[in-house]
Design a protein around this motif. Structure first.
Motif, short mmCIF file in Angstrom:
data_model
loop_
_atom_site.label_atom_id
_atom_site.label_comp_id
_atom_site.label_asym_id
_atom_site.label_seq_id
_atom_site.Cartn_x
_atom_site.Cartn_y
_atom_site.Cartn_z
N LEU A 71 47.67 36.29 29.38
CA LEU A 71 46.44 37.31 29.53
C LEU A 71 45.21 36.43 30.21
CD1 LEU A 71 46.84 39.45 26.35
CD2 LEU A 71 47.05 40.00 28.77
N THR A 89 43.72 37.49 33.97
CA THR A 89 42.34 38.04 34.02
C THR A 89 41.51 37.08 34.96
OG1 THR A 89 41.66 37.14 32.03
CG2 THR A 89 42.46 39.42 31.93
N ARG A 90 41.70 35.79 34.78
CA ARG A 90 40.97 35.06 35.38
C ARG A 90 41.14 34.75 36.92
NH1 ARG A 90 37.88 30.10 33.78
NH2 ARG A 90 37.87 28.73 35.71
N VAL A 121 42.51 37.77 38.57
CA VAL A 121 41.87 38.94 38.95
C VAL A 121 40.40 38.68 39.25
CG1 VAL A 121 41.37 41.38 38.24
CG2 VAL A 121 43.77 40.35 38.20
N GLU A 122 39.63 38.19 38.40
CA GLU A 122 38.22 37.98 38.36
C GLU A 122 37.74 37.13 39.63
OE1 GLU A 122 35.97 35.26 35.62
OE2 GLU A 122 35.23 37.11 34.73
#
Length: 151
Positions: free
Chosen positions: A74, A78-79, A81-82
Protein backbone atom coordinates in the motif's frame (compact mmCIF):
# COMPACT_ATOMS: atom_id res chain seq x y z
CA UNK A 1 13.90 -29.97 19.73
CA UNK A 2 14.77 -31.02 16.18
CA UNK A 3 16.30 -27.62 15.38
CA UNK A 4 18.61 -27.85 18.39
CA UNK A 5 19.74 -31.33 17.34
CA UNK A 6 20.45 -30.22 13.78
CA UNK A 7 22.46 -27.21 14.99
CA UNK A 8 24.50 -29.41 17.34
CA UNK A 9 25.23 -31.88 14.52
CA UNK A 10 26.32 -29.07 12.18
CA UNK A 11 28.64 -27.70 14.86
CA UNK A 12 30.14 -31.14 15.54
CA UNK A 13 30.76 -31.70 11.82
CA UNK A 14 32.36 -28.28 11.45
CA UNK A 15 34.65 -28.87 14.41
CA UNK A 16 35.65 -32.23 12.93
CA UNK A 17 36.57 -30.54 9.64
CA UNK A 18 38.52 -27.91 11.59
CA UNK A 19 40.54 -30.68 13.33
CA UNK A 20 41.38 -32.31 9.99
CA UNK A 21 42.40 -28.90 8.58
CA UNK A 22 44.64 -28.24 11.59
CA UNK A 23 46.24 -31.67 11.11
CA UNK A 24 47.18 -30.54 7.58
CA UNK A 25 49.09 -27.57 9.12
CA UNK A 26 46.56 -24.97 7.98
CA UNK A 27 45.99 -23.45 11.39
CA UNK A 28 44.51 -20.12 10.30
CA UNK A 29 41.86 -21.83 8.19
CA UNK A 30 41.20 -24.35 10.99
CA UNK A 31 40.65 -21.54 13.51
CA UNK A 32 38.25 -19.82 11.13
CA UNK A 33 36.30 -23.07 10.59
CA UNK A 34 36.11 -23.67 14.34
CA UNK A 35 34.72 -20.15 14.86
CA UNK A 36 32.03 -20.68 12.24
CA UNK A 37 31.22 -24.11 13.70
CA UNK A 38 30.58 -22.70 17.15
CA UNK A 39 27.94 -20.21 15.94
CA UNK A 40 25.02 -22.72 15.73
CA UNK A 41 25.72 -24.03 19.24
CA UNK A 42 25.83 -20.46 20.55
CA UNK A 43 22.49 -19.72 18.92
CA UNK A 44 20.96 -22.84 20.51
CA UNK A 45 22.31 -21.89 23.94
CA UNK A 46 20.91 -18.34 23.75
CA UNK A 47 17.46 -19.54 22.73
CA UNK A 48 17.42 -17.88 19.34
CA UNK A 49 16.91 -21.17 17.52
CA UNK A 50 13.90 -22.06 19.66
CA UNK A 51 12.37 -18.65 19.11
CA UNK A 52 12.90 -18.92 15.35
CA UNK A 53 11.43 -22.44 15.28
CA UNK A 54 8.36 -21.26 17.18
CA UNK A 55 7.97 -18.28 14.86
CA UNK A 56 8.42 -20.29 11.67
CA UNK A 57 5.76 -22.80 12.65
CA UNK A 58 3.25 -20.28 13.99
CA UNK A 59 0.27 -19.39 11.77
CA UNK A 60 -0.11 -16.12 13.66
CA UNK A 61 3.44 -15.13 12.78
CA UNK A 62 2.87 -15.89 9.10
CA UNK A 63 -0.35 -13.85 9.15
CA UNK A 64 1.63 -10.99 10.68
CA UNK A 65 4.18 -11.22 7.86
CA UNK A 66 1.29 -11.09 5.38
CA UNK A 67 -0.13 -7.96 7.04
CA UNK A 68 3.33 -6.33 6.94
CA UNK A 69 3.64 -7.19 3.25
CA UNK A 70 0.21 -5.71 2.48
CA UNK A 71 1.13 -2.51 4.35
CA UNK A 72 4.35 -2.25 2.36
CA UNK A 73 2.50 -2.72 -0.93
CA UNK A 74 0.00 0.00 0.00
CA UNK A 75 2.76 2.45 0.90
CA UNK A 76 4.75 1.70 -2.25
CA UNK A 77 1.65 1.99 -4.45
CA UNK A 78 0.54 5.32 -3.02
CA UNK A 79 4.04 6.69 -3.32
CA UNK A 80 4.24 5.66 -6.98
CA UNK A 81 0.90 7.33 -7.73
CA UNK A 82 2.00 10.45 -5.87
CA UNK A 83 5.21 10.64 -7.90
CA UNK A 84 3.34 10.16 -11.15
CA UNK A 85 0.89 12.95 -10.32
CA UNK A 86 3.58 15.32 -9.10
CA UNK A 87 5.76 14.65 -12.13
CA UNK A 88 3.08 15.25 -14.73
CA UNK A 89 1.27 18.25 -13.27
CA UNK A 90 4.14 20.39 -12.05
CA UNK A 91 6.43 19.59 -14.95
CA UNK A 92 3.72 20.35 -17.50
CA UNK A 93 2.99 23.71 -15.92
CA UNK A 94 6.68 24.63 -15.86
CA UNK A 95 7.08 23.60 -19.50
CA UNK A 96 4.06 25.69 -20.52
CA UNK A 97 5.47 28.75 -18.80
CA UNK A 98 8.85 28.43 -20.45
CA UNK A 99 7.33 27.79 -23.89
CA UNK A 100 5.20 30.92 -23.70
CA UNK A 101 8.16 32.93 -22.43
CA UNK A 102 6.27 34.14 -19.41
CA UNK A 103 8.54 36.78 -17.93
CA UNK A 104 7.59 39.50 -15.53
CA UNK A 105 7.40 42.88 -17.34
CA UNK A 106 9.86 44.56 -14.98
CA UNK A 107 12.40 41.78 -15.45
CA UNK A 108 12.52 42.02 -19.24
CA UNK A 109 15.12 44.50 -20.53
CA UNK A 110 13.03 45.24 -23.65
CA UNK A 111 9.88 46.08 -21.73
CA UNK A 112 8.87 49.70 -21.11
CA UNK A 113 9.51 49.24 -17.39
CA UNK A 114 13.00 47.90 -18.03
CA UNK A 115 16.22 49.56 -16.94
CA UNK A 116 16.62 53.12 -18.13
CA UNK A 117 18.95 55.97 -17.36
CA UNK A 118 22.54 56.90 -18.06
CA UNK A 119 24.08 53.64 -16.74
CA UNK A 120 21.60 51.32 -18.42
CA UNK A 121 22.82 49.17 -21.27
CA UNK A 122 20.72 49.03 -24.41
CA UNK A 123 18.66 45.93 -24.81
CA UNK A 124 19.97 43.49 -27.38
CA UNK A 125 17.51 41.29 -29.20
CA UNK A 126 18.05 37.57 -29.14
CA UNK A 127 18.85 37.53 -32.84
CA UNK A 128 21.91 39.70 -32.18
CA UNK A 129 23.39 37.12 -29.82
CA UNK A 130 26.86 35.91 -30.82
CA UNK A 131 26.62 33.12 -33.34
CA UNK A 132 28.62 29.96 -33.50
CA UNK A 133 31.83 30.20 -35.48
CA UNK A 134 31.54 29.67 -39.21
CA UNK A 135 32.77 26.21 -40.24
CA UNK A 136 34.95 27.76 -42.96
CA UNK A 137 36.85 29.75 -40.32
CA UNK A 138 37.50 26.61 -38.34
CA UNK A 139 39.02 24.89 -41.36
CA UNK A 140 41.18 27.88 -42.18
CA UNK A 141 42.65 27.80 -38.68
CA UNK A 142 43.36 24.12 -39.02
CA UNK A 143 44.94 24.64 -42.44
CA UNK A 144 47.20 27.36 -41.01
CA UNK A 145 48.36 25.06 -38.24
CA UNK A 146 49.07 22.26 -40.71
CA UNK A 147 51.04 24.60 -43.02
CA UNK A 148 53.05 25.80 -40.02
CA UNK A 149 54.13 22.24 -39.30
CA UNK A 150 54.84 21.51 -42.95
CA UNK A 151 52.02 19.09 -43.48
Amino acid sequence: MIAETVCSAVSAAGLGIAVVTAYRKRFLTAARLAAYSLVPVGLVMTGVVGWLADTALSPTAWAGFGVLGAAWLLLAGTRAVERRRAGTGAERETARRTERGAVAPAASPTSPGGPTGPGARPATPRSAAPRAADPVEDFSDIEAILRKHGI
